[in-house]
Design a protein around this motif. Structure first.
Motif, PDB file in Angstrom:
ATOM      1  N   LEU A 298      -6.585   1.777  -4.591  1.00  0.00           N
ATOM      2  CA  LEU A 298      -6.955   1.553  -3.188  1.00  0.00           C
ATOM      3  C   LEU A 298      -6.940   2.874  -2.450  1.00  0.00           C
ATOM      4  CD1 LEU A 298      -7.419  -0.231  -0.622  1.00  0.00           C
ATOM      5  CD2 LEU A 298      -4.919  -0.308  -0.407  1.00  0.00           C
TER       6      LEU A 298
ATOM      7  N   THR B 280       0.839  -1.192   0.000  1.00  0.00           N
ATOM      8  CA  THR B 280       0.000   0.000   0.000  1.00  0.00           C
ATOM      9  C   THR B 280       0.880   1.250   0.000  1.00  0.00           C
ATOM     10  OG1 THR B 280      -0.197   0.193   2.420  1.00  0.00           O
ATOM     11  CG2 THR B 280      -1.760  -1.269   1.300  1.00  0.00           C
TER      12      THR B 280
ATOM     13  N   GLN C  47      -3.095  -1.459  -8.493  1.00  0.00           N
ATOM     14  CA  GLN C  47      -4.408  -1.688  -7.891  1.00  0.00           C
ATOM     15  C   GLN C  47      -4.847  -0.400  -7.208  1.00  0.00           C
ATOM     16  OE1 GLN C  47      -6.788  -4.252  -7.777  1.00  0.00           O
ATOM     17  NE2 GLN C  47      -7.865  -2.492  -6.928  1.00  0.00           N
TER      18      GLN C  47
ATOM     19  N   ALA D 279      -0.512  -0.835  -4.641  1.00  0.00           N
ATOM     20  CA  ALA D 279      -1.869  -0.500  -4.215  1.00  0.00           C
ATOM     21  C   ALA D 279      -1.890   0.975  -3.851  1.00  0.00           C
ATOM     22  CB  ALA D 279      -2.282  -1.371  -3.028  1.00  0.00           C
TER      23      ALA D 279
ATOM     24  N   ALA E 245     -11.114  -3.107  -3.801  1.00  0.00           N
ATOM     25  CA  ALA E 245      -9.742  -3.509  -4.108  1.00  0.00           C
ATOM     26  C   ALA E 245      -9.518  -4.977  -3.771  1.00  0.00           C
ATOM     27  CB  ALA E 245      -8.752  -2.632  -3.338  1.00  0.00           C
TER      28      ALA E 245
END
Length: 300
Positions: free
Chosen positions: A71, A19, A69, A43, A82
């Motif tokens: 997120l 993340t 991705q 992410a 997600a």
């Protein structure tokens, strides 16, 4: 012994979800794992910035396996979307690195009404981890790495005012969120014990990233005098994620002055982070607030 990027084992065949991987510590973590052969999922909230980061990684490591991705950790709906998309795209996750965060922001709330720092740094990652748990448990050797901070030392979990609605102080709210990261890690490790995955924590010390942009001027200047570059600041996360000598429930940070800089090693967190009753209570409250539960054999 100094631990460096050169010590990262081959990551070929492994998938890492990181993340906040488009900038700073997350970007350096992603770049290092991609260079070692991992399939890295960035992410990120902003896909344009994520694509720029992916392109930069590809220039550094031709042939790097990097995907994006979307997120937004300030939105539980985004976390669920997600997770659904990652389930559709992946058959396993070997490394989940909960790196994204905000630091000492002005008072604000997430899209779900949580205090911004607690909601982003802890609750968003709690929900994401729970939703990806089945992918993490597929094969032995998977890890959840959650990035905390030396700021956990001035944090307290204020169960009577978790969302800082009575009074807001950016320092104490940040400390609470970073203490929550550690309480979550230690309780998750207890629940994972004996299974395919482990939970570990890391902190970067002082690192020259965008995270410190909300610091007051004098504190930012003092902080800057001790900080290290983001490539070095990412080493604790990388060691926590890849060093097979690091075991579940350990905490990795810089080994130098005040843990602000230096080579990564196993460090200690404060007494409050090891309060088992608080760990369990925070877990229960986090499940209630996010609506996410973890299907684990040691959940009691």
């Amino acid at each position: 012994m100094r631990w460096t990027i050169a010590d990262i084992p081959d990551q070929s065949g492994r998938t890492a979800v990181i993340t906040g991987a488009n900038t700073g510590l997350g970007y350096e973590t992603a770049a290092a794992l991609a260079a070692k052969g991992a399939h890295v999922v960035l992410a990120v909230r902003n896909l344009d910035k994520g694509k720029a980061a992916a392109d930069l990684i590809a220039r550094r490591t031709p042939g790097a396996d990097v995907t994006l991705q979307q997120l937004d950790l300030t939105s539980l709906a985004s976390v669920h979307e997600a997770a659904d998309q990652l389930h559709a795209a992946l058959d396993r996750v070997d490394l989940l690195i909960n790196n994204a965060g905000v630091m000492m922001t002005p008072q604000g709330t997430t899209k779900d009404g949580f205090e911004l720092q607690f909601g982003t740094n802890h609750l968003g990652h709690f929900a994401l981890t729970g939703r990806l748990l089945d992918l993490l448990l597929v094969n032995a050797g998977s890890r959840v790495v959650t990035v905390s901070s030396i700021g956990h030392r001035f944090g307290r979990i204020r169960f009577d005012d978790l969302q800082s609605e009575r009074a807001y102080n950016r320092f104490s709210a940040y400390g609470q969120s970073k203490l929550a990261n550690l309480l979550f890690t230690y309780e998750l490790q207890r629940r994972l014990a004996g299974g395919n995955a482990v939970a570990v924590a890391a902190h970067p010390g002082g690192s020259s990233s965008e995270l410190s942009r909300h610091l007051p001027g004098p504190l930012k200047a003092a902080f800057g005098a001790l900080e290290q570059d983001t490539e070095t600041g990412a080493l604790p996360s990388l060691r926590a994620a890849t060093d097979l000598g690091i075991t579940g429930g350990q905490y990795v940070g810089p080994g130098g002055f005040m843990e602000m800089r230096g080579n990564p090693k196993v460090v200690s967190s404060n007494r409050r982070s090891h309060d088992a009753a608080v760990q369990r209570r925070l877990w229960t409250v986090s499940e209630e607030l996010t609506g996410v539960t973890f299907d684990l054999p040691h959940a009691s």
